[in-house]
Every structure is written in structure tokens, then in C-alpha cells.
Design a protein around this motif. Structure first.
Motif, mmCIF file in Angstrom:
data_model
loop_
_atom_site.group_PDB
_atom_site.id
_atom_site.type_symbol
_atom_site.label_atom_id
_atom_site.label_comp_id
_atom_site.label_asym_id
_atom_site.label_seq_id
_atom_site.Cartn_x
_atom_site.Cartn_y
_atom_site.Cartn_z
ATOM 1 N N GLY A 17 -3.563 -13.480 -41.434
ATOM 2 C CA GLY A 17 -4.657 -13.019 -40.579
ATOM 3 C C GLY A 17 -5.524 -14.162 -40.104
ATOM 4 O O GLY A 17 -5.922 -14.213 -38.942
ATOM 5 N N VAL A 18 -5.803 -15.107 -40.984
ATOM 6 C CA VAL A 18 -6.602 -16.271 -40.598
ATOM 7 C C VAL A 18 -5.832 -17.113 -39.581
ATOM 8 O O VAL A 18 -6.411 -17.602 -38.607
ATOM 9 N N LEU A 19 -4.530 -17.260 -39.769
ATOM 10 C CA LEU A 19 -3.722 -17.968 -38.772
ATOM 11 C C LEU A 19 -3.780 -17.250 -37.426
ATOM 12 O O LEU A 19 -3.785 -17.886 -36.374
ATOM 13 N N GLY A 20 -3.823 -15.927 -37.470
ATOM 14 C CA GLY A 20 -3.893 -15.142 -36.243
ATOM 15 C C GLY A 20 -5.162 -15.366 -35.448
ATOM 16 O O GLY A 20 -5.207 -15.101 -34.248
ATOM 17 N N VAL A 21 -6.195 -15.858 -36.108
ATOM 18 C CA VAL A 21 -7.443 -16.164 -35.395
ATOM 19 C C VAL A 21 -7.216 -17.288 -34.396
ATOM 20 O O VAL A 21 -7.773 -17.283 -33.295
ATOM 21 N N VAL A 22 -6.381 -18.256 -34.755
ATOM 22 C CA VAL A 22 -6.168 -19.406 -33.878
ATOM 23 C C VAL A 22 -4.850 -19.357 -33.107
ATOM 24 O O VAL A 22 -4.684 -20.089 -32.137
ATOM 25 N N LEU A 23 -3.916 -18.523 -33.523
ATOM 26 C CA LEU A 23 -2.642 -18.389 -32.813
ATOM 27 C C LEU A 23 -2.623 -17.070 -32.050
ATOM 28 O O LEU A 23 -2.604 -16.006 -32.662
ATOM 29 N N PRO A 24 -2.619 -17.111 -30.736
ATOM 30 C CA PRO A 24 -2.751 -15.879 -29.961
ATOM 31 C C PRO A 24 -1.573 -14.901 -30.101
ATOM 32 O O PRO A 24 -1.723 -13.733 -29.824
ATOM 33 N N LEU A 26 -0.093 -14.126 -32.941
ATOM 34 C CA LEU A 26 -0.103 -13.542 -34.277
ATOM 35 C C LEU A 26 -1.324 -12.631 -34.398
ATOM 36 O O LEU A 26 -2.457 -13.094 -34.314
ATOM 37 N N PRO A 27 -1.106 -11.334 -34.601
ATOM 38 C CA PRO A 27 -2.250 -10.418 -34.659
ATOM 39 C C PRO A 27 -3.016 -10.536 -35.981
ATOM 40 O O PRO A 27 -2.420 -10.559 -37.048
ATOM 41 N N THR A 28 -4.310 -10.610 -35.909
ATOM 42 C CA THR A 28 -5.143 -10.755 -37.099
ATOM 43 C C THR A 28 -5.376 -9.425 -37.805
ATOM 44 O O THR A 28 -5.185 -9.302 -39.017
ATOM 45 N N THR A 29 -5.797 -8.425 -37.068
ATOM 46 C CA THR A 29 -6.253 -7.172 -37.660
ATOM 47 C C THR A 29 -5.208 -6.470 -38.520
ATOM 48 O O THR A 29 -5.528 -6.044 -39.636
#
Length: 117
Positions: A17-24, A26-29
Motif C-alpha cells: 500500500g505504501v508503494l502504491g502511494v508513489v507508483l500509480p 499499484l492501488p493503495t486502498t
């Protein structure tokens, strides 16, 4: 053993999820929702940390309490889905791939857009 499994699953999901914050792409939620579920099975302390987190907590609480997705998240999710489809068309993927992808994107967008704000 199952507590360890769910605890490890929870932290793995938080990491993704944290990776998803910076990689568009990869979904975070969804990863944070999995983490909240896994921590609920393994660590009340970790779950409380996640639910009370300043950035991640409101999204998880909205989903758990009302099944709600924020308007900003809806716009971002549908825009990303559209961008993936446009990219696939631009890359010249086979028609059957585009039709399959389009059908799945349509179903995903319908789900996201029909949730309360």
C-alpha cells in the motif's frame, strides 16, 4: 501459526500500500483494506495504528462503516483505468485482449462509481 500468517500478511499489505502511494499502477486502498482485515485477525494494536493513521485511516473507516469511496479516489481510479485502456490501444494489443480488458475495466469502474461518496 495463523496469527503469525495474518500479521505477516498485514505488514506485507501495508508495504504494498505504501508503494502504491508513489507508483500509480499499484492501488493503495485495497492493500490497506487487506491489512486492516489481517491485523483484525492478528494484532489489535497494529489494526488500531492503521485505523488511526492520519493518511490511511479515514479511507479505511469510510469503507468499513459505509462502503464509501471518496470522490477524489473515484476520479483517480476511473482515470487510471481509462489510461490503461488507452495505453493498451496505443500499444496495438490484440482485439481479444482489448475486449477482455475493456469488459473488466467497465465492471471495475461500475463498482467504484456506484459506491457512496
Amino acid at each position: 501459526m495463523s496469527r503469525f500468517f495474518f500479521f505477516a500478511l498485514g505488514w506485507g499489505a501495508v508495504g504494498l500500500g505504501v508503494l502504491g502511494v508513489v507508483l500509480p499502477v499499484l492501488p493503495t486502498t485495497p492493500f490497506l483494506l487487506v491489512a486492516a482485515f489481517a491485523f483484525g485477525k492478528s494484532s489489535p494494536r497494529a489494526r488500531a495504528w492503521l485505523i488511526d493513521h492520519a493518511h490511511f485511516g479515514p479511507t479505511i473507516r469510510d469503507w468499513e462503516e459505509r462502503g464509501a469511496i471518496s470522490r477524489r479516489a473515484k476520479i483517480l481510479a476511473t482515470a487510471m483505468m481509462g489510461a490503461v485502456l488507452v495505453f493498451s490501444i496505443w500499444k496495438g494489443l490484440p482485439l481479444w485482449v482489448l475486449l477482455t480488458q475493456g469488459s473488466l475495466i467497465l465492471a471495475g469502474a461500475a463498482f467504484v462509481l456506484t459506491r457512496p461518496d
